[in-house]
Design an enzyme around this catalytic site. Structure first.
Site, PDB file in Angstrom:
ATOM      1  N   SER A  99     -65.544 -44.969  66.459  1.00 42.21           N
ATOM      2  CA  SER A  99     -66.614 -44.161  65.939  1.00 42.21           C
ATOM      3  C   SER A  99     -67.858 -44.745  66.872  1.00 42.21           C
ATOM      4  CB  SER A  99     -67.116 -44.342  64.507  1.00 42.21           C
ATOM      5  OG  SER A  99     -68.179 -43.585  64.197  1.00 42.21           O
ATOM      6  N   ASP A 241     -67.273 -40.628  68.178  1.00 36.63           N
ATOM      7  CA  ASP A 241     -66.410 -39.519  67.834  1.00 36.63           C
ATOM      8  C   ASP A 241     -66.848 -38.302  67.304  1.00 36.63           C
ATOM      9  OD1 ASP A 241     -66.882 -40.538  65.304  1.00 36.63           O
ATOM     10  OD2 ASP A 241     -65.053 -40.342  64.532  1.00 36.63           O
TER      11      ASP A 241
END
Length: 448
Positions: A99, A241
């Site tokens: 992330s 992401d």
């Protein structure tokens, strides 16, 4: 949280905290678990980190060794993996990403057959298998060995799905996109170009080591400057992401997750689409958001931090809108996870349908000054349980009264404590945060 799996999957520095053996064994377990009575089908997506390719291979080896067929989406977003699972009847899916973390970290995020974060019970079984000294799972043989299949078409279908959700053309709207040199690089520009926007894109050239580096939603000031310098109507920044989104309005204001929830919540209420007249938030949401919801006659619920918990609440109670201040926004009608590009499209819908600028949509909400400091500590649980630290928190709480609040919580993904204070002024926020950090330092918990 388990030994390996936190609030957002198994995350760690590549080949240090999370290595290829972990990935292989996760693949072995998933292939066996979902393939007990049929040949399992598992879809895998990844972000642009250099190590993502290594983990993709290791997961694929483990899955196929247990008899599962693996479908590769290649570089794509977390919400696209969720969409493909749901729309194409996969047993589960895996997103390889850390992330918003730096490139040298990575993570394995597992989604179940409904495209939702994997149940904790199954994560516990995976952890037990990872730590087992003997490999008791059977290996597939002969024709039962799985295969790996290119499935980039799944990502293209997801892009088509996003475009189908737009209610109006984006023609002549000047839109800035910061793709964080991550997953959004494979999706966002194509969507906005196809919908007619005049798209200005930055950080759209990943090289394996530049994901999130001085860009994206964790460095929103870069897009803020870009929007102002180029006179753009709006800007959207994603994380690695692309499951979260922050925005910049036409005046250069930062539109965080709380403001997005307010804008979309009010819009959905006006159109009778806000189920139960309720928005699901987390304990990190700003006090100003709740005051604005009260003024607008909108109810709200609070969960612990993590879009996983937000979605669980939404499912249990039938709510349609929820999210986090960080930009994880879930529109349950369209997705089962936070989706940064989808969030962008929803904000565009509000602007275009109401024929107004994004800045006009936040004029009735006042956000309290907020300061969040991440403190690296040796033992998160011991630090939060310490009596002297508790006394510092209580003293700050008493000082703020009803005009502010304090929150000390453990990060679910990093060895840090998050110290957050909201108050009437930034100076007061700093004073109160320093009080708590000083207590942590005096008790010897802080890692220098």
């Amino acid at each position: 949280m388990g030994k390996y799996f936190g609030t957002d999957g198994f995350r760690g520095e590549a080949n240090v905290g999370l290595n290829v053996v972990h990935a292989y064994k996760i693949g072995r377990f998933l292939g066996h678990y979902y393939g007990k009575d049929h040949k399992a089908r598992v879809v895998i997506g990844k972000d642009t980190r250099r190590s993502s390719y290594m983990f993709e291979d290791a997961l694929s080896a483990g899955l196929t060794a247990s008899g599962a067929d693996v479908y590769l989406l290649h570089v794509t977003t977390t919400p696209s993996v969720s969409y493909v699972i749901r729309s194409e009847d996969f047993d589960c899916g895996v997103m390889i990403s850390a992330s918003h973390n730096p490139y040298y970290d990575n993570g394995i995020k597992i989604l179940n057959g409904n495209g939702q974060k994997l149940e904790a019970e199954i994560e516990n079984l995976i952890e037990n298998y990872i730590d087992s000294e003997e490999d008791t799972l059977p290996y597939a043989t002969k024709e039962k060995i799985g295969c790996v299949i290119d499935h980039s078409v799944g990502r293209h279908r997801y892009i088509g799905y996003l475009m189908s959700l737009a209610t109006r053309s984006f023609k002549d709207v000047k839109v800035g996109l910061d793709c964080a040199n991550g997953s959004a690089s494979s999706v966002a520009k194509g969507v906005f170009d196809a919908l007619g926007a005049r798209t200005y894109v930055i950080h759209n050239e990943p090289d394996g080591t530049n994901i999130n580096k001085d860009c994206g939603s964790t460095h929103i000031e870069v897009l803020q400057k870009f929007v102002k310098e180029n006179g753009l109507d709006v800007g959207f920044a994603y994380d690695g992401d692309a499951d979260r989104c922050l925005a910049i309005d036409d005046k250069g204001n930062i539109i965080d997750g709380d403001l997005i929830l307010y804008i979309c919540g009010v819009y959905m209420k006006e159109r009778g689409n806000l189920a139960n007249n309720t928005v699901v938030t987390t304990i990190m949401s700003n006090l100003g958001l709740y005051k604005a919801f009260d003024e607008a006659g909108i109810s709200y619920e609070k969960t612990t931090v993590g879009d996983k918990y937000v979605f669980e609440n939404m499912i249990q109670n039938g709510h349609e809108l929820g999210g986090e201040q960080s930009g994880h926004i879930i529109f349950r009608k369209y997705a089962t996870t936070g989706d940064g590009v989808l969030t962008s499209l929803m904000l565009m819908e509000v602007m275009l349908e109401k024929k107004t600028k994004l800045s006009n949509l936040i004029k009735d909400i006042t956000i309290y000054p907020q300061l969040l400091k991440n403190v690296r500590v040796a033992d998160k649980r011991a630090a939060t349980s310490d009596e002297e630290v508790k006394k510092a928190v209580e003293a700050v709480t008493e000082k703020l009264g009803e005009d502010g609040r304090v929150l000390l919580r453990e990060s679910g993904t990093e060895p840090v404590l998050r110290v957050m204070v909201e108050a009437k002024s930034h100076d007061l926020c700093e004073e109160c945060v320093d009080c708590i950090v000083t207590a942590l330092e005096k008790q010897g918990y802080v890692i220098k």
